[in-house]
Design a protein around this motif. Structure first.
Motif, short mmCIF file in Angstrom:
data_model
loop_
_atom_site.label_atom_id
_atom_site.label_comp_id
_atom_site.label_asym_id
_atom_site.label_seq_id
_atom_site.Cartn_x
_atom_site.Cartn_y
_atom_site.Cartn_z
N GLN A 61 87.35 52.35 3.12
CA GLN A 61 88.03 51.06 3.16
C GLN A 61 89.53 51.25 3.04
O GLN A 61 90.27 50.90 3.94
N TYR A 62 89.98 51.85 1.95
CA TYR A 62 91.42 51.98 1.72
C TYR A 62 91.97 53.15 2.54
O TYR A 62 91.40 54.24 2.50
N SER A 90 82.70 51.68 7.93
CA SER A 90 83.86 50.89 7.52
C SER A 90 83.48 49.42 7.49
O SER A 90 82.50 49.02 8.12
N PRO A 91 84.24 48.60 6.76
CA PRO A 91 83.94 47.17 6.74
C PRO A 91 84.01 46.60 8.16
O PRO A 91 84.75 47.11 8.99
N LYS A 98 83.45 37.69 8.08
CA LYS A 98 83.92 39.05 7.89
C LYS A 98 84.33 39.25 6.45
O LYS A 98 84.70 38.30 5.78
N ASP A 99 84.25 40.47 6.03
CA ASP A 99 84.49 40.69 4.61
C ASP A 99 84.89 42.13 4.35
O ASP A 99 84.41 43.04 5.02
N TRP A 100 85.75 42.35 3.38
CA TRP A 100 85.97 43.69 2.87
C TRP A 100 84.81 44.03 1.95
O TRP A 100 84.04 43.15 1.58
N TYR A 101 84.71 45.29 1.57
CA TYR A 101 83.73 45.64 0.54
C TYR A 101 84.24 45.08 -0.79
O TYR A 101 85.31 45.45 -1.25
N ARG A 102 83.47 44.16 -1.39
CA ARG A 102 83.96 43.48 -2.60
C ARG A 102 83.65 44.25 -3.87
O ARG A 102 84.22 44.00 -4.91
#
Lengths: 400, 377
Positions: A61-62, A90-91, A98-102
């Motif tokens: 992610q980062y 990857s997200p 849509k979403d980032w990994y929370r």
């Protein structure tokens, strides 16, 4: 198309590692260099391969560029496989949104489709923050023998340090009865290493339930593990013997590098039966000059040493010119330490040049570890005290 | 422009018979972590030649182990890549392709593969020549001049011994080859020496290989090139960089030692940023120098653990030098162990040699000692 697997690994590699400061400015923490020619992620990846696990999902992610390039097709770890191998996850944007990994649990939840393709009985959850060698197959054997829904690898830490870790209290059969995150009065010294084996169908159930709860922080340690415990799921610890180190801070990263030194070292990389694999770069052998002196240090390909190196770990292509001294330091690739310069108790990131006769850092006794970022140029006669953290943004404040 | 590479792995085996008893010349270790074939192979890859044939005859176990799928040279390809061409027995039990001793015999033995080539040009190289050369320069020269054959040469001063180990190339002022002199016994002075790097038009190569099979020719220089010097266009390409030709065990030793003494040579082989020399990756940890180590003037590969004294030496991957051990002017191949109170000087230890405590071994600078693979002393 997809071959059924008994166990696959999910490697959480999305963390920023903000406590490594400039080292993770453009790189995710798992891609931070370690031990001269490795990156942190090489350890869990090699462990997987050495444990017979040939299917690994790496969740990024980062700042994923360096990490993605590094993993590539997985060839260095023999994970370039037709059936299985390494997949970077990857997200993504989906129909519903849509979403980032929370959180750690949410990251796995978002990739349940990947897990289902291989229909594994067991899923191993790993993180990319630790330096250790471990045969996960032994842990899996225990998991199966106990008929567990979840097995957590634990390290017995000194009791006085136990309050810094997530502590698992167990009965005499290693069955977990209680989980306490950083307890003030720890009841046991079994610290969680962040390595979990789940029986996949149970994991799926709890991930789906957790996702439905809007109040949850979608974290394994905070939500999934406590929920399973509350429901009375059979959960066990697996006691790991050996070296394990979290390298989340500059000091611990420095210490872990130093643990490679000594004879025998605290952490041994020379066992040909448990190799740590890495992506190789074509540097020539290293050259040791006529006036050099090297004590208790690790030196690798491409280095040219004409000065003094003591208690240090040097990565590929580091040049130590005549009269230069490197002591108690971790030097990353292609750094040049010019004639007469002195570097002490420092972590120096790649491609930096330390000008002639500069004095960088203070002795280890000062306990002020110096961090020097990548690609910096220090002019001749620079003087930098210990404890500073220098990067491209603030270097002007340090040099005249 | 498409180019095929051909590497001869066995041609000069006899010249360093000590090291080729158990391996091809191509897989002789060199320069701390390489094998001789790494140089022609990397040169080809760095010149965008990705279709490479390695002709081998015998003792090729170590060669196949070293090259593997070719992935360490980026040669594990769907199209092209590296291919090892070993000898074979025909279905009727005959060995039409008899074991070869010369370049032409080797080419004849793989006539079928050569007949199938479709590239415009072919680059041939031997494994006894060590250099870092851009084949594109040779190829461009070859194409511009309209040559049929271009031989890379270097101007050198020779004594009788070195002249005998090489092929001398004589040419007119405009670079056209007028004579070739293989292994002359009575030459000294300045001459152009062949690097055994030859660029040919593919069609011409196919023609003369077929012709040579029909005529029973055995020598590419004597039977083919010399006969065609005036009907075909043979030209030289002048190479200025470093090159070494290994033609004896003493040469081999001296050439390795030069890597330590001669920084310029080291840099011209390994310091060219866009043309690294690739080799098989072994995933060794970095080298470790203990509190008691004393290392001077040496080349050290990864995976070594050094607790003793090492001077003017080359240590391959995974060598262990015990506390108090002394290694001087020596070359230690992969995984050699020098025990705590042993000493070696002017010695080449092949792979997995163990020198036990209280053993002192020494050759001489003019006659280095060789210890065979896996021996315990």
């Amino acid at each position: 198309m997809f071959q059924k697997k008994e166990c696959i690994a999910m490697l959480l590699a999305g963390g920023q590692g903000s406590r490594l400061y400039t080292l993770t400015e453009k790189t995710a923490k798992p891609a931070v260099p370690f031990g001269g020619k490795y990156r942190i992620i090489d350890f869990p990846m090699s462990n997987c391969v050495n444990s017979g696990i040939d299917t690994v999902g790496v969740l990024t992610q980062y700042q994923p560029l360096v990490l993605n390039e590094y993993i590539g097709n997985g060839e260095p770890w023999d994970l370039d496989r037709t059936r299985g191998g390494v997949t970077v996850l990857s997200p993504y944007e989906a129909k519903g949104g849509k979403d980032w990994y929370r959180g750690t649990a949410n990251a796995i939840y978002q990739n349940l489709t990947f897990i289902e393709r291989y229909d594994p009985e067991y899923t191993l959850i790993l993180s990319g923050d630790h330096i250790y060698k471990m045969d996960y197959s032994k842990m899996l054997d225990e998991h199966k023998k106990n008929g567990a829904d979840c097995t957590i690898a634990v390290l017995e830490v000194p009791m006085e340090e136990a309050s810094r870790f997530g502590i698992l209290n167990t009965d005499e059969n290693n069955k977990i009865v209680e989980f306490e995150e950083k307890p003030k009065q720890p009841k046991s010294n079994k610290a969680s290493m962040g390595i979990y084996i789940f029986t996949t169908k149970v994991l799926k159930k709890y991930l789906i339930e957790d996702e439905a709860n809007p109040a949850s922080s979608n974290d394994f340690g905070k939500n999934i593990i406590p929920n399973m415990l509350n429901d009375g799921c059979p959960m066990y610890t697996y006691a790991f013997q050996g070296y394990w180190k979290d390298v989340g801070t500059l000091t611990s990263l420095w210490e872990a590098n130093m643990d490679l030194l000594g004879n025998p070292p605290a952490f041994d990389l020379y066992d040909r039966n448990f190799r740590i694999f890495y992506r190789h770069e074509a540097y020539p052998p290293h050259r040791i000059g006529a006036d050099s002196s090297i004590r208790n240090s690790m030196i690798t390909e491409g280095c040219v040493i004409d000065g003094t190196v003591e208690n240090s770990v040097l990565a590929n292509g580091v040049v130590v010119e005549k009269g230069a001294v490197v002591r108690d330091s971790v030097i990353m690739s292609d750094v040049r330490i010019c004639a007469g310069a002195k570097v002490e108790y420092a972590i120096v990131d790649s491609d930096t040049v330390i000008g002639e006769n500069s004095v960088i850092g203070e002795s280890k006794e000062s306990e002020k570890l110096l961090l020097v970022g990548a690609g910096l140029k220090f002019p001749v006669n620079s003087e930098i005290g210990g404890g500073a953290m220098i990067d491209a943004a603030n270097i002007k404040d340090y040099i005249a | 422009m498409s180019v095929t590479g051909i590497i001869f792995s066995n041609l000069h085996d006899n010249e360093i018979s000590e090291l080729t008893r158990v391996r091809t010349l191509a897989s002789v270790p060199f320069g701390c972590r390489y094998r001789l074939i790494d140089f022609p192979l990397s040169n080809m890859v760095n010149s965008n030649i990705s279709n490479i044939n390695v002709i081998t005859q015998y003792n090729y176990h170590s060669l196949m182990d070293h090259i593997g799928t070719g992935k360490d040279w980026d040669l594990a390809r769907r199209s092209g890549g590296v291919k090892i061409l070993p000898p074979y027995i025909n279905f009727d039990g005959s060995t039409r392709n008899n074991l070869s001793n010369t370049r032409l015999e080797a080419l004849k033995s793989v006539g079928y593969s050569i007949a199938q080539m479709t590239s415009d040009y072919v680059v041939m190289a031997d494994c006894n020549v060590i250099c870092n050369i851009d084949f594109n320069d040779v190829l461009n020269d070859h194409i511009e001049s309209g040559a049929d054959v271009t031989i890379a040469v270097k101007r050198m001063e020779l004594d009788r011994a070195t002249a005998k180990a090489n092929t001398l190339v004589f040419s007119s002022k405009d670079g056209r080859i007028t004579d070739l002199l293989p292994n002359p016994t009575n030459f000294d002075g300045y001459a152009d020496v062949s690097l055994n790097i030859i660029v040919l038009n593919r069609k011409y190569l196919q023609d003369f290989v077929l012709d040579s099979i029909a005529h029973g020719y055995t020598s590419i220089t004597r039977d083919v090139f010399l006969k065609s010097l005036y009907t075909r266009n043979f030209r030289i390409y002048r190479y200025d960089g470093y090159f070494a030709c290994i033609s004896s065990f003493e040469d081999y030793f001296a050439c390795n030692m030069q890597l330590i003494e001669n920084q310029e040579m080291f840099d011209s082989l390994f310091g060219v940023e866009e043309r690294p020399i690739f080799t098989k990756v072994r995933n060794s940890a970095p080298a470790y120098y203990s509190e008691d180590s004393r290392v001077k003037n040496s080349l050290i590969a990864d995976g070594c653990v050094i607790e003793g004294t090492v001077e003017n030496s080359i240590l391959f991957r995974g060598v262990r030098v015990g506390k108090g051990a002394v290694v001087k002017n020596s070359i230690l191949f992969q995984d050699t162990i020098i025990s705590d109170t042993a000493s070696v000087a002017y010695t080449v230890c092949d792979k997995n040699v163990v020198i036990r405590n209280n053993v002192n071994i020494s050759g001489h600078s003019t006659l280095p000692l060789y210890i065979d693979r896996g021996k315990m002393v």
